[in-house]
Design a protein around this motif. Structure first.
Motif, mmCIF file in Angstrom:
data_model
loop_
_atom_site.group_PDB
_atom_site.id
_atom_site.type_symbol
_atom_site.label_atom_id
_atom_site.label_comp_id
_atom_site.label_asym_id
_atom_site.label_seq_id
_atom_site.Cartn_x
_atom_site.Cartn_y
_atom_site.Cartn_z
ATOM 1 N N GLY A 120 39.091 58.670 52.610
ATOM 2 C CA GLY A 120 39.167 57.522 51.707
ATOM 3 C C GLY A 120 40.338 57.485 50.762
ATOM 4 N N THR A 121 41.178 58.523 50.755
ATOM 5 C CA THR A 121 42.333 58.461 49.870
ATOM 6 C C THR A 121 43.534 59.043 50.596
ATOM 7 N N ALA A 122 44.702 59.003 49.955
ATOM 8 C CA ALA A 122 45.934 59.401 50.643
ATOM 9 C C ALA A 122 46.083 60.926 50.614
ATOM 10 N N MET A 161 45.111 46.187 39.311
ATOM 11 C CA MET A 161 43.707 46.098 38.900
ATOM 12 C C MET A 161 42.893 46.401 40.156
ATOM 13 N N CYS A 162 42.744 47.703 40.445
ATOM 14 C CA CYS A 162 42.281 48.099 41.783
ATOM 15 C C CYS A 162 40.765 48.055 41.967
ATOM 16 N N GLY A 163 40.005 47.790 40.878
ATOM 17 C CA GLY A 163 38.552 47.716 41.068
ATOM 18 C C GLY A 163 37.887 46.956 39.941
ATOM 19 N N ARG A 164 36.718 46.402 40.243
ATOM 20 C CA ARG A 164 36.005 45.634 39.211
ATOM 21 C C ARG A 164 34.973 46.506 38.495
ATOM 22 N N ALA A 177 34.108 57.848 37.672
ATOM 23 C CA ALA A 177 33.714 58.672 38.812
ATOM 24 C C ALA A 177 34.769 58.671 39.907
ATOM 25 N N GLY A 178 35.503 57.568 40.074
ATOM 26 C CA GLY A 178 36.487 57.460 41.149
ATOM 27 C C GLY A 178 37.745 58.280 40.922
ATOM 28 N N LEU A 179 37.987 58.718 39.692
ATOM 29 C CA LEU A 179 39.192 59.511 39.431
ATOM 30 C C LEU A 179 38.892 60.992 39.434
ATOM 31 N N LEU A 196 36.486 51.388 35.509
ATOM 32 C CA LEU A 196 37.008 52.412 34.595
ATOM 33 C C LEU A 196 38.262 53.096 35.142
ATOM 34 N N GLU A 197 38.460 53.062 36.460
ATOM 35 C CA GLU A 197 39.668 53.665 37.028
ATOM 36 C C GLU A 197 40.906 52.892 36.569
ATOM 37 N N PRO A 198 41.038 51.589 36.905
ATOM 38 C CA PRO A 198 42.227 50.873 36.414
ATOM 39 C C PRO A 198 42.263 50.741 34.891
ATOM 40 N N ALA A 233 49.782 52.265 38.028
ATOM 41 C CA ALA A 233 48.515 52.373 38.763
ATOM 42 C C ALA A 233 47.798 53.659 38.357
ATOM 43 N N CYS A 234 46.486 53.663 38.501
ATOM 44 C CA CYS A 234 45.721 54.879 38.223
ATOM 45 C C CYS A 234 45.723 55.779 39.462
ATOM 46 N N ILE A 235 45.411 57.054 39.235
ATOM 47 C CA ILE A 235 45.448 58.040 40.324
ATOM 48 C C ILE A 235 44.161 58.846 40.395
ATOM 49 N N GLY A 236 43.453 58.746 41.521
ATOM 50 C CA GLY A 236 42.396 59.708 41.820
ATOM 51 C C GLY A 236 43.021 60.634 42.857
ATOM 52 N N GLY A 237 42.874 60.276 44.154
ATOM 53 C CA GLY A 237 43.621 60.958 45.209
ATOM 54 C C GLY A 237 44.996 60.326 45.382
ATOM 55 N N GLY A 238 45.113 59.071 44.954
ATOM 56 C CA GLY A 238 46.429 58.444 44.938
ATOM 57 C C GLY A 238 46.653 57.301 45.907
ATOM 58 N N SER A 239 45.588 56.730 46.521
ATOM 59 C CA SER A 239 45.838 55.723 47.555
ATOM 60 C C SER A 239 46.234 54.361 46.995
ATOM 61 N N ASN A 240 45.597 53.924 45.901
ATOM 62 C CA ASN A 240 46.002 52.602 45.399
ATOM 63 C C ASN A 240 47.391 52.679 44.788
ATOM 64 N N ALA A 241 47.716 53.818 44.158
ATOM 65 C CA ALA A 241 49.038 53.975 43.545
ATOM 66 C C ALA A 241 50.131 54.002 44.614
ATOM 67 N N GLY A 270 34.760 45.145 46.154
ATOM 68 C CA GLY A 270 35.148 45.335 44.756
ATOM 69 C C GLY A 270 36.305 46.249 44.445
ATOM 70 N N SER A 271 37.043 46.692 45.450
ATOM 71 C CA SER A 271 38.208 47.535 45.160
ATOM 72 C C SER A 271 39.170 47.508 46.342
ATOM 73 N N HIS A 272 40.231 48.297 46.211
ATOM 74 C CA HIS A 272 41.236 48.422 47.282
ATOM 75 C C HIS A 272 40.721 49.215 48.476
ATOM 76 N N LYS A 273 39.573 49.904 48.349
ATOM 77 C CA LYS A 273 39.156 50.830 49.412
ATOM 78 C C LYS A 273 38.962 50.140 50.763
ATOM 79 N N ILE A 274 38.588 48.869 50.740
ATOM 80 C CA ILE A 274 38.341 48.152 51.986
ATOM 81 C C ILE A 274 39.615 48.029 52.842
HETATM 82 C C1 LIG Z 1 38.192 55.283 44.560
HETATM 83 C C2 LIG Z 1 38.851 54.515 43.507
HETATM 84 C C3 LIG Z 1 40.022 54.972 42.871
HETATM 85 C C4 LIG Z 1 40.655 56.296 43.170
HETATM 86 O O1 LIG Z 1 41.212 56.424 44.426
HETATM 87 P P1 LIG Z 1 42.759 56.363 44.744
HETATM 88 O O2 LIG Z 1 42.828 56.903 46.110
HETATM 89 O O3 LIG Z 1 43.484 57.217 43.737
HETATM 90 O O4 LIG Z 1 43.185 54.947 44.649
HETATM 91 C C5 LIG Z 1 40.601 54.169 41.918
HETATM 92 N N1 LIG Z 1 40.070 52.984 41.578
HETATM 93 C C6 LIG Z 1 38.961 52.511 42.154
HETATM 94 C C7 LIG Z 1 38.443 51.186 41.728
HETATM 95 C C8 LIG Z 1 38.312 53.249 43.130
HETATM 96 O O5 LIG Z 1 37.194 52.763 43.688
#
Ligand SMILES: *Cc1c(COP(=O)(O)O)cnc(C)c1O
Length: 403
Positions: free
Chosen positions: A198-200, A384-387, A311-313, A358-360, A238-246, A93-97
């Motif tokens: 799990g993140t950059a 659209m990095c997650g459902r 929660a992911g951000l 909620l992240e994207p 793109a949204c940013i938590g740690g920044g990997s999808n961005a 369900g997201s880019h994490k895979i």
């Molecule tokens: C974990 C997660 C994020 C935040 O992580 P980044 O490393 O910033 O991408 C964003 N979106 C989704 C759907 C996540 O699961």
């Protein structure tokens, strides 16, 4: 500071993006970190490794993810032509895979038998537990006791997948405490154990390695948009938590000066309330999780708790490459509040039939602000990095509905 000739060559050999990054780890970890760096350098140059990764990205994760023209959203906003990169359609369900598959193949190549990771909301934990099940490796996930309480469905998923979920009760019993605990485990078990970040972020080489695994997102967008429109995008969001999808979306375009980029942090209840997760907009440089970057901290340098509806951000830092890109002025770091993300969530669900995570939804909140002022031939791509399935309980709670 003068602009570099390229934004795509970092970090340097000590793992620095100028003032940011590095490897702030215990002495005992240094040999292992150097081993890991060497293993990654070798794997990158090995066509066999890349072929194996490509195989699993295609047949297990479901790549390439589509690039979808969001026609009704575009009509509604009346400006830029909006495309979604559909990474929410990936397995889990997201880019994490993308990153987890890359690192698990590396761990196996290094002969590691045991995988550790930390998780906040549980999304990364689930992705790690997934690849550990697939490749038959022992899996321990560190998770704050408070987060375990809040994220029961993901805790159960990890257990079903065969992972051991280790509760962390120190500090505030949330993500940063789980990260500290995972680093402690790694120091004690370095010979057998691989730490899957799990993140950059984290010590060098993780930020660059995770970026490289996630860059498949931007590489696909380049090809797909060229096929659809015959040219590069004008704007990436793109949204940013740690920044990997961005960074995964941005990196292949960093040297294309005409491509503007927006990274959207979580402003929670508002930056001025102090209840947010906006490390760049409202943080200061410091050291956490083995690297130097912008962090949420109080006047004494103590890391403060991040707040977000998503929660992911809610990570109290940001990957070091983003800290650098911010200082260089190459990427614009903006923010969106819980309320704005919720409005975007509702709009996307009704207009496009896509429940975003909620992240994207934070990225989309910025698209909603930005797109109407742009020309109709302006090409905007949002990741659209997650459902949103995982978030329906949070959204219902915010809307005052009891499920
Ligand atoms: C974990 C997660 C994020 C935040 O992580 P980044 O490393 O910033 O991408 C964003 N979106 C989704 C759907 C996540 O699961």
């Amino acid at each position: 500071m003068s602009s570099p000739n390229t934004f795509r060559t970092g970090p340097n050999e000590s793992g620095h993006f100028d003032l940011f990054g590095g490897r702030f780890v215990a002495e005992t970890l240094m040999p292992l970190i150097l081993d890991l760096e060497q293993a990654w350098e070798d794997a990158k140059d090995d066509p066999g490794f890349q072929a194996e990764l490509d195989h699993f990205l295609a047949h297990y994760a479901g790549r390439p993810s589509p690039l979808y023209f969001a026609e009704r959203l575009t009509q509604e906003l009346g400006g830029a032509k909006i495309y979604f990169k559909r990474d929410e359609l990936n397995h889990t369900g997201s880019h994490k895979i993308n990153n987890c598959l890359g690192q698990i193949l590396l761990a196996r190549r290094m002969g590691k038998k045991r995988i550790i990771a930390e998780t906040g909301a549980g999304q990364h934990g689930v992705a790690v537990a997934t690849v550990c099940a697939r490749f038959d490796l022992d899996c321990t996930i560190y998770m704050g006791a408070t987060d375990i309480e809040r994220q029961q469905p993901n805790v159960f998923r990890m257990k079903m997948l065969g992972a051991e979920v280790e509760p962390v009760t120190s500090g505030s019993a949330t993500l940063k405490d789980a990260m500290n605990e995972a680093l402690r485990d790694w120091v004690a078990s370095v010979e057998t154990t691989y730490y899957l970040i799990g993140t950059a972020a984290g010590p060098h080489p993780y930020p660059a390695m995770v970026r490289d695994f996630q860059s498949v997102i931007g590489r696909e967008v380049r090809e797909q948009l060229d096929a659809a429109e015959g040219r590069l995008p004008d704007t990436l969001v793109a949204c940013i938590g740690g920044g990997s999808n961005a960074i995964g979306l941005f990196h292949p375009f960093l040297d294309d000066a005409g491509v503007e980029m927006f990274a959207v942090e979580a402003a929670g209840e508002g930056i001025d309330t102090g209840k947010h997760a906006a490390s760049i907009s409202a943080g200061k440089p410091g050291v956490l999780h083995g690297n130097r970057t912008y962090l949420l901290q109080d006047d004494d340098g103590q890391i403060t708790e991040a707040h977000s509806i998503s929660a992911g951000l809610d990570y109290p830092g940001i990957g070091p490459e983003h800290a650098w890109l911010h200082d260089q002025g190459r990427v614009n770091y903006v923010s969106a509040t819980d309320a704005e993300a919720l409005t975007a969530f509702k709009m996307c669900s009704r207009l496009e039939g896509i429940l975003p995570a909620l992240e994207p939804a934070h990225a989309l909140a910025h698209v909603i602000r930005h797109a109407p002022g742009l020309a109709r031939d302006h090409l905007l791509v949002m990741n659209m990095c997650g459902r949103g399935d995982k978030d329906v309980f949070s959204v219902a709670r915010y809307l005052g509905e009891d499920l």
